[in-house]
Design a protein around this motif. Structure first.
Motif, PDB file in Angstrom:
ATOM      1  N   LYS A   1       0.764  -1.420   0.197  1.00 17.96           N
ATOM      2  CA  LYS A   1       0.078  -0.439  -0.101  1.00 17.96           C
ATOM      3  C   LYS A   1       0.950   1.274   0.111  1.00 17.96           C
ATOM      4  CE  LYS A   1      -3.729  -2.772   2.381  1.00 17.96           C
ATOM      5  NZ  LYS A   1      -4.526  -2.613   3.353  1.00 17.96           N
ATOM      6  N   PHE A   2       2.243   1.472   0.786  1.00 19.91           N
ATOM      7  CA  PHE A   2       2.933   2.138   0.365  1.00 19.91           C
ATOM      8  C   PHE A   2       3.748   2.776  -0.584  1.00 19.91           C
ATOM      9  CE2 PHE A   2       4.896  -1.569   2.720  1.00 19.91           C
ATOM     10  CZ  PHE A   2       6.050  -2.007   1.996  1.00 19.91           C
ATOM     11  N   CYS A   3       3.804   1.428  -1.742  1.00 19.26           N
ATOM     12  CA  CYS A   3       4.974   1.758  -3.795  1.00 19.26           C
ATOM     13  C   CYS A   3       3.299   2.334  -3.840  1.00 19.26           C
ATOM     14  CB  CYS A   3       5.142   0.228  -3.228  1.00 19.26           C
ATOM     15  SG  CYS A   3       5.771  -0.041  -5.165  1.00 19.26           S
ATOM     16  N   SER A   4       4.495   3.019  -4.967  1.00 15.96           N
ATOM     17  CA  SER A   4       3.377   3.732  -6.445  1.00 15.96           C
ATOM     18  C   SER A   4       2.808   2.796  -6.974  1.00 15.96           C
ATOM     19  CB  SER A   4       4.191   4.670  -6.881  1.00 15.96           C
ATOM     20  OG  SER A   4       5.128   4.131  -7.568  1.00 15.96           O
ATOM     21  N   PHE A   5       3.806   1.509  -7.050  1.00 14.26           N
ATOM     22  CA  PHE A   5       3.528   0.076  -8.296  1.00 14.26           C
ATOM     23  C   PHE A   5       2.691  -0.660  -7.981  1.00 14.26           C
ATOM     24  CE2 PHE A   5       8.453   0.791  -8.081  1.00 14.26           C
ATOM     25  CZ  PHE A   5       9.270   1.294  -8.881  1.00 14.26           C
ATOM     26  N   ALA A   6       1.982  -0.460  -6.636  1.00 17.63           N
ATOM     27  CA  ALA A   6       1.334  -1.647  -6.408  1.00 17.63           C
ATOM     28  C   ALA A   6      -0.228  -0.948  -7.650  1.00 17.63           C
ATOM     29  CB  ALA A   6       0.594  -1.090  -4.960  1.00 17.63           C
ATOM     30  N   SER A   7      -0.692  -2.481  -7.695  1.00 14.47           N
ATOM     31  CA  SER A   7      -1.633  -2.966  -8.423  1.00 14.47           C
ATOM     32  C   SER A   7      -2.572  -2.078  -7.827  1.00 14.47           C
ATOM     33  CB  SER A   7      -2.458  -4.239  -8.504  1.00 14.47           C
ATOM     34  OG  SER A   7      -1.464  -4.661  -9.818  1.00 14.47           O
ATOM     35  N   ILE A   8      -2.789  -1.812  -6.743  1.00 13.69           N
ATOM     36  CA  ILE A   8      -4.157  -1.482  -5.405  1.00 13.69           C
ATOM     37  C   ILE A   8      -3.827  -0.282  -5.775  1.00 13.69           C
ATOM     38  CG2 ILE A   8      -2.387  -1.396  -3.637  1.00 13.69           C
ATOM     39  CD1 ILE A   8      -5.370  -2.349  -2.639  1.00 13.69           C
ATOM     40  N   ASN A   9      -2.811   1.256  -5.860  1.00 17.31           N
ATOM     41  CA  ASN A   9      -2.777   1.842  -5.828  1.00 17.31           C
ATOM     42  C   ASN A   9      -3.471   2.418  -7.049  1.00 17.31           C
ATOM     43  OD1 ASN A   9      -2.324   2.548  -2.987  1.00 17.31           O
ATOM     44  ND2 ASN A   9      -0.588   2.159  -3.644  1.00 17.31           N
ATOM     45  N   LYS A  10      -3.418   2.189  -8.357  1.00 16.46           N
ATOM     46  CA  LYS A  10      -3.512   2.463  -9.285  1.00 16.46           C
ATOM     47  C   LYS A  10      -3.399   3.618 -10.359  1.00 16.46           C
ATOM     48  CE  LYS A  10      -8.269   0.432  -9.622  1.00 16.46           C
ATOM     49  NZ  LYS A  10      -8.093  -0.014  -8.147  1.00 16.46           N
ATOM     50  N   VAL A  11      -1.690   4.050  -9.656  1.00 17.39           N
ATOM     51  CA  VAL A  11      -0.869   5.417  -9.626  1.00 17.39           C
ATOM     52  C   VAL A  11      -0.358   4.483 -12.156  1.00 17.39           C
ATOM     53  CG1 VAL A  11       1.645   6.189 -10.298  1.00 17.39           C
ATOM     54  CG2 VAL A  11      -0.163   5.522  -8.298  1.00 17.39           C
ATOM     55  N   PHE A  12       0.020   3.170 -12.001  1.00 14.90           N
ATOM     56  CA  PHE A  12       1.155   2.716 -13.084  1.00 14.90           C
ATOM     57  C   PHE A  12       0.036   1.769 -13.685  1.00 14.90           C
ATOM     58  CE2 PHE A  12       4.650   4.038 -10.810  1.00 14.90           C
ATOM     59  CZ  PHE A  12       5.080   5.086 -12.201  1.00 14.90           C
ATOM     60  N   THR A  13      -0.524   1.349 -14.669  1.00 19.32           N
ATOM     61  CA  THR A  13      -1.470   1.106 -14.449  1.00 19.32           C
ATOM     62  C   THR A  13      -1.242   0.097 -16.467  1.00 19.32           C
ATOM     63  OG1 THR A  13      -2.853   2.370 -16.283  1.00 19.32           O
ATOM     64  CG2 THR A  13      -3.787   2.276 -14.234  1.00 19.32           C
ATOM     65  N   GLU A  14      -0.106   0.738 -17.125  1.00 18.01           N
ATOM     66  CA  GLU A  14       0.426  -0.048 -18.223  1.00 18.01           C
ATOM     67  C   GLU A  14       2.018  -0.645 -17.449  1.00 18.01           C
ATOM     68  OE1 GLU A  14      -1.111  -1.400 -20.524  1.00 18.01           O
ATOM     69  OE2 GLU A  14      -3.486  -0.200 -19.422  1.00 18.01           O
ATOM     70  N   PRO A  15       2.318  -2.217 -17.477  1.00 19.30           N
ATOM     71  CA  PRO A  15       3.970  -2.444 -17.601  1.00 19.30           C
ATOM     72  C   PRO A  15       4.613  -1.687 -18.773  1.00 19.30           C
ATOM     73  CG  PRO A  15       2.514  -4.095 -18.610  1.00 19.30           C
ATOM     74  CD  PRO A  15       1.466  -3.027 -18.266  1.00 19.30           C
ATOM     75  N   LYS A  16       5.857  -1.100 -17.762  1.00 24.84           N
ATOM     76  CA  LYS A  16       6.509  -0.558 -18.538  1.00 24.84           C
ATOM     77  C   LYS A  16       8.658  -1.477 -18.440  1.00 24.84           C
ATOM     78  CE  LYS A  16       4.056   3.998 -20.143  1.00 24.84           C
ATOM     79  NZ  LYS A  16       4.350   4.890 -20.702  1.00 24.84           N
ATOM     80  N   GLU A  17       9.543  -1.199 -19.736  1.00 31.73           N
ATOM     81  CA  GLU A  17      10.318  -1.969 -19.156  1.00 31.73           C
ATOM     82  C   GLU A  17      12.130  -1.161 -20.027  1.00 31.73           C
ATOM     83  OE1 GLU A  17      10.685  -6.275 -19.961  1.00 31.73           O
ATOM     84  OE2 GLU A  17       8.783  -6.289 -19.019  1.00 31.73           O
ATOM     85  N   LEU A  18      12.688  -0.769 -19.092  1.00 37.84           N
ATOM     86  CA  LEU A  18      13.792  -0.745 -20.068  1.00 37.84           C
ATOM     87  C   LEU A  18      13.974  -0.946 -21.278  1.00 37.84           C
ATOM     88  CD1 LEU A  18      15.906   0.404 -16.798  1.00 37.84           C
ATOM     89  CD2 LEU A  18      14.515   2.029 -18.290  1.00 37.84           C
ATOM     90  N   SER A  19      14.996  -0.798 -22.040  1.00 42.18           N
ATOM     91  CA  SER A  19      15.451  -1.558 -23.512  1.00 42.18           C
ATOM     92  C   SER A  19      16.811  -2.162 -22.481  1.00 42.18           C
ATOM     93  CB  SER A  19      15.815  -0.570 -24.127  1.00 42.18           C
ATOM     94  OG  SER A  19      16.374   0.347 -24.252  1.00 42.18           O
TER      95      SER A  19
ATOM     96  N   GLY B   1      22.082  -5.528   2.849  1.00 38.98           N
ATOM     97  CA  GLY B   1      21.950  -4.447   3.171  1.00 38.98           C
ATOM     98  C   GLY B   1      20.589  -3.761   3.440  1.00 38.98           C
ATOM     99  N   THR B   2      19.775  -3.358   4.523  1.00 40.38           N
ATOM    100  CA  THR B   2      18.551  -3.295   4.944  1.00 40.38           C
ATOM    101  C   THR B   2      18.668  -2.060   5.081  1.00 40.38           C
ATOM    102  OG1 THR B   2      17.222  -4.512   5.960  1.00 40.38           O
ATOM    103  CG2 THR B   2      19.124  -4.134   7.653  1.00 40.38           C
ATOM    104  N   CYS B   3      17.249  -1.677   6.191  1.00 39.73           N
ATOM    105  CA  CYS B   3      17.007  -0.339   6.755  1.00 39.73           C
ATOM    106  C   CYS B   3      14.993  -0.955   7.149  1.00 39.73           C
ATOM    107  CB  CYS B   3      16.299   0.075   5.268  1.00 39.73           C
ATOM    108  SG  CYS B   3      15.856   2.500   5.608  1.00 39.73           S
ATOM    109  N   VAL B   4      14.991   0.037   8.195  1.00 41.83           N
ATOM    110  CA  VAL B   4      13.702   0.303   8.391  1.00 41.83           C
ATOM    111  C   VAL B   4      12.922   0.907   7.921  1.00 41.83           C
ATOM    112  CG1 VAL B   4      12.501   0.476  11.131  1.00 41.83           C
ATOM    113  CG2 VAL B   4      14.773  -0.124  10.961  1.00 41.83           C
ATOM    114  N   GLU B   5      11.916   0.751   7.088  1.00 46.63           N
ATOM    115  CA  GLU B   5      11.236   0.918   6.550  1.00 46.63           C
ATOM    116  C   GLU B   5       9.836   1.013   6.230  1.00 46.63           C
ATOM    117  OE1 GLU B   5      11.251   0.929   2.851  1.00 46.63           O
ATOM    118  OE2 GLU B   5      13.082  -0.377   2.471  1.00 46.63           O
ATOM    119  N   PRO B   6       8.667   1.449   5.417  1.00 43.91           N
ATOM    120  CA  PRO B   6       8.655   2.977   5.048  1.00 43.91           C
ATOM    121  C   PRO B   6       8.170   3.436   6.451  1.00 43.91           C
ATOM    122  CG  PRO B   6       7.433   2.014   3.808  1.00 43.91           C
ATOM    123  CD  PRO B   6       8.061   0.954   4.286  1.00 43.91           C
TER     124      PRO B   6
END
Length: 333
Positions: free
Chosen positions: A72-90, A197-202
């Motif tokens: 829920k904290f990620c813009s990539f999450a399907s549930i958040n509907k920010v990015f609706t189409e997959p895109k990849e770098l060449s 490596g790790t972190c206390v997040e988010p």
């Protein structure tokens, strides 16, 4: 029951702080006399343990797509509907991103990030090709989803020195993953010879000091090459956006407490996104970012939230740190 000065002294002498002591330090208001004392102590200890040398790491993403892990904290999450189409770098774009980071001597290593559902075979294929264009001494770090041992071994064979992996705040509650799976992946990475490596997040205002303390101890127990603390960035329209973001001053206190509660053999202490208060409080590691970013709603974070290596370097030096030039000491083994 406790005394801030006594706990700081205990930490400085290399003794471990327990759960209750960590919660005690976290519970102070950051703008209280005790809060300022904690921030100062974390900053001084971090500078002492690292000889006042800080690192900048660079990260770019191979893809962005609606991710089924649904953090829920990620813009990539399907549930958040920010990015609706997959895109990849060449592969060419990926190589160029890596080379852009490598040309900066202040960039101590390069992280290659993907969403949790990115094809692992393609990840190895891309990495193998990218590696051909980089100097032998350039350190590659993976930031990908949970992996079984056989995949971790393939990552090591493909040229990765280490990984970034964390048991996040709200793991299993705010996503479809689990604390157990995250810890098992960390065990697999370490068994394959990869440094972690790790972190206390988010961290958000919805989290209790007890939950933060729990994650600080979990991070310390896996014996990473660095720990630290990062705040949650509100994703517009997400369920967690109803909660306030933690202030940078409070995050500085959490960064400092994380340093005080982490064993001295773990030199690195990170924060994200880069900010002067966190650096003052003891963050000796920050990140430059390119491509997609799980805290951004733009496809190219370098045009939005992401910092360049030079901007990170200016911030670190402005806060009185000496910058490492060359391969990361944290990921040196």
């Amino acid at each position: 029951m406790y005394n801030v000065g006594d706990l700081i002294k205990k930490s400085y002498e290399g003794e471990s702080l327990n759960f209750e002591e960590i919660v005690y330090l976290l519970n102070f208001l950051p703008n209280s006399p005790e809060g300022y004392e904690i921030i100062k102590a974390g900053g001084l200890l971090s500078r002492k343990l690292s000889n006042n040398v800080a690192e900048i790491h660079g990260q770019f993403a191979l893809n962005l797509s609606p991710c089924p892990a649904d953090c829920k904290f990620c813009s990539f999450a399907s549930i958040n509907k920010v990015f609706t189409e997959p895109k990849e770098l060449s592969i060419t774009e990926a190589i160029n991103y890596a080379l852009d980071f490598e040309k900066n001597s202040e960039c101590a290593c390069i992280y290659i990030m993907t969403t949790a559902n990115y094809d692992f075979g393609k990840f190895i294929e891309y990495t193998t090709e990218i590696k051909k264009y980089l100097k032998p001494e350039t350190i590659l770090i993976a930031n990908i989803g949970d992996q079984p041992l056989n995949n971790a071994i393939r990552m090591k064979e493909a040229g990765f020195t280490g990984v970034y992996h964390a048991v996040r705040m709200g793991e299993g509650r705010d996503n479809k993953l689990s604390k157990k799976l995250r810890l098992k992946s960390i065990e697999n990475f370490k068994s394959a010879g990869l440094l972690v490596g790790t972190c206390v997040e988010p961290i958000g205002s919805e989290h209790t000091m007890e939950e933060i303390a729990e994650k600080i101890l979990i991070a310390a127990e896996i014996n990473p090459v660095f720990s630290g603390a990062m705040r949650r960035i509100n994703i517009p329209g997400s369920e967690l956006a109803k909660f306030q973001m933690v202030s940078e001053l409070k995050m500085a206190q959490i960064v400092a407490v994380t340093r005080l509660a982490t064993p001295h053999n773990i030199i690195g202490n990170c924060t994200h996104e880069p900010n002067p208060l966190g650096i003052f409080a003891g963050a000796n590691l920050i990140w430059a970012e390119s491509g997609a970013n799980p805290r951004d709603v733009k496809e190219k974070t370098e045009e939005s939230r992401g910092f360049s290596v030079s901007k990170c370097a200016d911030m670190m030096e402005d806060m009185g740190w000496n910058l490492l030039h060359g391969p990361s000491k944290y990921y040196s083994g």
